[in-house]
Design a protein around this motif. Sequence first.
Motif, PDB file in Angstrom:
ATOM      1  N   VAL A 103       0.985  -1.177  -0.058  1.00  0.00           N
ATOM      2  CA  VAL A 103      -0.154   0.136   0.117  1.00  0.00           C
ATOM      3  C   VAL A 103       0.826   1.386   0.192  1.00  0.00           C
ATOM      4  O   VAL A 103       1.678   1.255   0.857  1.00  0.00           O
ATOM      5  CB  VAL A 103      -0.805  -0.113   1.229  1.00  0.00           C
ATOM      6  CG1 VAL A 103      -1.818   1.288   1.229  1.00  0.00           C
ATOM      7  CG2 VAL A 103      -1.658  -1.260   1.491  1.00  0.00           C
ATOM      8  N   VAL A 104       0.701   2.179  -0.844  1.00  0.00           N
ATOM      9  CA  VAL A 104       1.478   3.276  -1.062  1.00  0.00           C
ATOM     10  C   VAL A 104       0.689   4.343  -0.932  1.00  0.00           C
ATOM     11  O   VAL A 104      -0.452   4.573  -1.714  1.00  0.00           O
ATOM     12  CB  VAL A 104       2.311   3.349  -2.436  1.00  0.00           C
ATOM     13  CG1 VAL A 104       3.214   4.386  -2.769  1.00  0.00           C
ATOM     14  CG2 VAL A 104       3.159   2.218  -2.655  1.00  0.00           C
ATOM     15  N   LYS A 105       0.914   5.505  -0.145  1.00  0.00           N
ATOM     16  CA  LYS A 105       0.253   6.667  -0.188  1.00  0.00           C
ATOM     17  C   LYS A 105       1.240   7.627  -0.684  1.00  0.00           C
ATOM     18  O   LYS A 105       2.561   8.129  -0.299  1.00  0.00           O
ATOM     19  CB  LYS A 105      -0.033   7.110   1.455  1.00  0.00           C
ATOM     20  CG  LYS A 105      -0.714   8.546   1.384  1.00  0.00           C
ATOM     21  CD  LYS A 105      -0.574   8.852   2.778  1.00  0.00           C
ATOM     22  CE  LYS A 105      -0.802  10.611   2.501  1.00  0.00           C
ATOM     23  NZ  LYS A 105      -0.253  11.465   3.549  1.00  0.00           N
ATOM     24  N   THR A 106       0.977   8.652  -1.605  1.00  0.00           N
ATOM     25  CA  THR A 106       1.824   9.572  -2.089  1.00  0.00           C
ATOM     26  C   THR A 106       0.811  10.732  -2.499  1.00  0.00           C
ATOM     27  O   THR A 106      -0.325  10.753  -2.713  1.00  0.00           O
ATOM     28  CB  THR A 106       2.692   9.127  -3.432  1.00  0.00           C
ATOM     29  OG1 THR A 106       3.494   9.901  -3.658  1.00  0.00           O
ATOM     30  CG2 THR A 106       1.352   8.782  -4.581  1.00  0.00           C
ATOM     31  N   ASP A 107       1.610  12.051  -2.471  1.00  0.00           N
ATOM     32  CA  ASP A 107       0.994  13.056  -2.850  1.00  0.00           C
ATOM     33  C   ASP A 107       1.515  13.484  -4.202  1.00  0.00           C
ATOM     34  O   ASP A 107       2.698  13.846  -4.248  1.00  0.00           O
ATOM     35  CB  ASP A 107       1.138  14.326  -1.895  1.00  0.00           C
ATOM     36  CG  ASP A 107       0.716  14.140  -0.438  1.00  0.00           C
ATOM     37  OD1 ASP A 107      -0.241  13.502  -0.355  1.00  0.00           O
ATOM     38  OD2 ASP A 107       1.286  14.501   0.330  1.00  0.00           O
ATOM     39  N   VAL A 108       0.341  13.515  -5.286  1.00  0.00           N
ATOM     40  CA  VAL A 108       0.836  13.664  -6.690  1.00  0.00           C
ATOM     41  C   VAL A 108       0.696  15.140  -7.141  1.00  0.00           C
ATOM     42  O   VAL A 108      -0.261  15.819  -6.764  1.00  0.00           O
ATOM     43  CB  VAL A 108       0.141  12.704  -7.396  1.00  0.00           C
ATOM     44  CG1 VAL A 108       0.491  12.909  -8.940  1.00  0.00           C
ATOM     45  CG2 VAL A 108      -0.190  11.324  -7.020  1.00  0.00           C
ATOM     46  N   PRO A 109       1.670  15.884  -7.579  1.00  0.00           N
ATOM     47  CA  PRO A 109       1.734  17.186  -7.607  1.00  0.00           C
ATOM     48  C   PRO A 109       0.869  17.550  -9.003  1.00  0.00           C
ATOM     49  O   PRO A 109       0.877  16.769  -9.883  1.00  0.00           O
ATOM     50  CB  PRO A 109       3.186  17.733  -8.004  1.00  0.00           C
ATOM     51  CG  PRO A 109       3.874  16.309  -8.334  1.00  0.00           C
ATOM     52  CD  PRO A 109       3.186  15.224  -7.456  1.00  0.00           C
ATOM     53  N   ASP A 110       0.537  18.753  -8.919  1.00  0.00           N
ATOM     54  CA  ASP A 110      -0.356  19.126 -10.203  1.00  0.00           C
ATOM     55  C   ASP A 110      -1.506  18.221 -10.763  1.00  0.00           C
ATOM     56  O   ASP A 110      -1.391  18.328 -12.142  1.00  0.00           O
ATOM     57  CB  ASP A 110       0.691  19.531 -11.150  1.00  0.00           C
ATOM     58  CG  ASP A 110       1.779  20.435 -10.741  1.00  0.00           C
ATOM     59  OD1 ASP A 110       1.510  21.145  -9.976  1.00  0.00           O
ATOM     60  OD2 ASP A 110       2.832  20.524 -11.395  1.00  0.00           O
ATOM     61  N   MET A 111      -2.086  17.714  -9.949  1.00  0.00           N
ATOM     62  CA  MET A 111      -3.240  16.787 -10.634  1.00  0.00           C
ATOM     63  C   MET A 111      -4.747  17.806 -10.718  1.00  0.00           C
ATOM     64  O   MET A 111      -5.552  17.351 -11.618  1.00  0.00           O
ATOM     65  CB  MET A 111      -3.513  15.650  -9.441  1.00  0.00           C
ATOM     66  CG  MET A 111      -2.294  14.808  -9.510  1.00  0.00           C
ATOM     67  SD  MET A 111      -2.386  13.776 -11.062  1.00  0.00           S
ATOM     68  CE  MET A 111      -3.928  12.521 -10.833  1.00  0.00           C
ATOM     69  N   VAL A 112      -4.797  18.557  -9.967  1.00  0.00           N
ATOM     70  CA  VAL A 112      -6.154  19.223 -10.047  1.00  0.00           C
ATOM     71  C   VAL A 112      -6.106  20.588 -10.506  1.00  0.00           C
ATOM     72  O   VAL A 112      -5.261  21.390  -9.848  1.00  0.00           O
ATOM     73  CB  VAL A 112      -7.030  19.292  -8.540  1.00  0.00           C
ATOM     74  CG1 VAL A 112      -8.349  19.924  -8.853  1.00  0.00           C
ATOM     75  CG2 VAL A 112      -7.029  17.747  -7.977  1.00  0.00           C
ATOM     76  N   VAL A 113      -6.794  21.214 -11.550  1.00  0.00           N
ATOM     77  CA  VAL A 113      -6.649  22.139 -12.160  1.00  0.00           C
ATOM     78  C   VAL A 113      -7.650  23.290 -11.275  1.00  0.00           C
ATOM     79  O   VAL A 113      -8.768  22.859 -11.304  1.00  0.00           O
ATOM     80  CB  VAL A 113      -7.056  22.323 -13.762  1.00  0.00           C
ATOM     81  CG1 VAL A 113      -7.339  23.659 -14.234  1.00  0.00           C
ATOM     82  CG2 VAL A 113      -6.187  21.401 -14.408  1.00  0.00           C
ATOM     83  N   GLU A 114      -7.070  24.327 -10.909  1.00  0.00           N
ATOM     84  CA  GLU A 114      -7.943  25.212 -10.040  1.00  0.00           C
ATOM     85  C   GLU A 114      -8.187  26.492 -10.840  1.00  0.00           C
ATOM     86  O   GLU A 114      -9.285  27.093 -10.456  1.00  0.00           O
ATOM     87  CB  GLU A 114      -7.013  25.623  -8.764  1.00  0.00           C
ATOM     88  CG  GLU A 114      -6.994  24.426  -7.758  1.00  0.00           C
ATOM     89  CD  GLU A 114      -6.894  24.981  -6.343  1.00  0.00           C
ATOM     90  OE1 GLU A 114      -7.797  24.617  -5.468  1.00  0.00           O
ATOM     91  OE2 GLU A 114      -5.899  25.956  -6.135  1.00  0.00           O
ATOM     92  N   ALA A 115      -7.394  26.797 -11.674  1.00  0.00           N
ATOM     93  CA  ALA A 115      -7.634  28.261 -12.420  1.00  0.00           C
ATOM     94  C   ALA A 115      -7.153  28.021 -13.899  1.00  0.00           C
ATOM     95  O   ALA A 115      -6.185  27.280 -14.122  1.00  0.00           O
ATOM     96  CB  ALA A 115      -6.866  29.176 -11.542  1.00  0.00           C
ATOM     97  N   CYS A 116      -7.675  28.844 -14.844  1.00  0.00           N
ATOM     98  CA  CYS A 116      -7.491  28.815 -16.216  1.00  0.00           C
ATOM     99  C   CYS A 116      -7.186  30.230 -16.407  1.00  0.00           C
ATOM    100  O   CYS A 116      -7.698  31.426 -15.908  1.00  0.00           O
ATOM    101  CB  CYS A 116      -8.802  28.371 -16.955  1.00  0.00           C
ATOM    102  SG  CYS A 116      -8.793  26.714 -16.437  1.00  0.00           S
ATOM    103  N   GLY A 117      -6.403  30.434 -17.732  1.00  0.00           N
ATOM    104  CA  GLY A 117      -6.194  31.887 -18.068  1.00  0.00           C
ATOM    105  C   GLY A 117      -5.466  31.734 -19.536  1.00  0.00           C
ATOM    106  O   GLY A 117      -5.324  30.539 -19.937  1.00  0.00           O
TER     107      GLY A 117
END
Lengths: 224, 114
Positions: B98-112
């Motif tokens: 079982v691996v727990k990891t924080d994956v960066p840049d997964m959820v788009v929060e803002a656009c431009g």
Amino acid sequence: TPRAGRQCPACGGPTLELESQRELLLHLAKRSILDKLHLSQRPTLNRPVSRAALRTALQRLHGVPQGALPEDNREQECEIISFAETDSTSAYSSLLTFHLSTPRSHHLYHARLWLHMLPTLPGTLCLRIFRWGPRRRHQRSRTLLAEHHITNLGWHALTLPSSGLRGEKSGVLKLQLDCRPLEGNNSTVTGQPRRLLDTAGHQQPFLELKIRANEPGAGRARRR
Amino acid sequence: TPTCEPATPLCCRRDHYVDFQELGWQDWILQPEGYQLNYCSGQCPPHLAGSPGIAASFHSAVFSLLKANNPWPASTSCCVPTARRPLSLLYLDHNGNVVKTDVPDMVVEACGCS
């Protein structure tokens, strides 16, 4: 990615059909997750972990304080729980096997072994944990990793020296647990010896590892 | 960045939830059950180009001036993510660990507009 003869929808091109858009998004989600976990394909699970064991392990870990690491390093860290396969276990000794696949670019900095001790011997026990080396000339070398005194039954989280667990290229880690009454504990064992550990069900032993992408300060150590 | 309304033609963030069951991955990704993928879409007319993603630097100010005086083709400005956040994943690897990891840049929060 622009497709042949088309513009990207994000750059003013025509919007995709709803179904094509959904397929594209699912494909992107899959690709994105696999790339970021450094996997070429999704894992094929040959040895599924029982839900009960998983639930117990997660419950045990819940509330354990995180290491005082800088916020910047958090996203480069991983925690791994590896459940033990038990080769042999008796009242005094157990051999646990772990299959690990930590990326070589990662650095192991924290290791704890979680054990659920059964009432084997009365009084305080001395538990020694050895790491088995590779087999050479029909013999295995073993290195003492840690010694703990156990008084209470139930779950124990035993810290292991992370340096002693590094460098295993085969991905298989074998730990031998030897248990003896502590000196001065004059209790005698009567009747049939019982097992040291509960190795099945929701009390299966497991190893908790913390790794990160690189070792801070490693370069400085080399320069010195 | 505004969240897209059904008839929004301009660059905005479209909320999209991916269910791991839909991917057939619920057997190896233990938590969460899915995540907000989100993505950016919509038009980027010249007056929106360079905002808000890269509007904070001297370089981007010059870039915007050049665009204003000498309009570029519309296709050169794209509606792109300008802020993302990580996602924590709990999954089983090839060995059943079982691996727990924080994956960066997964959820788009803002656009431009680029």
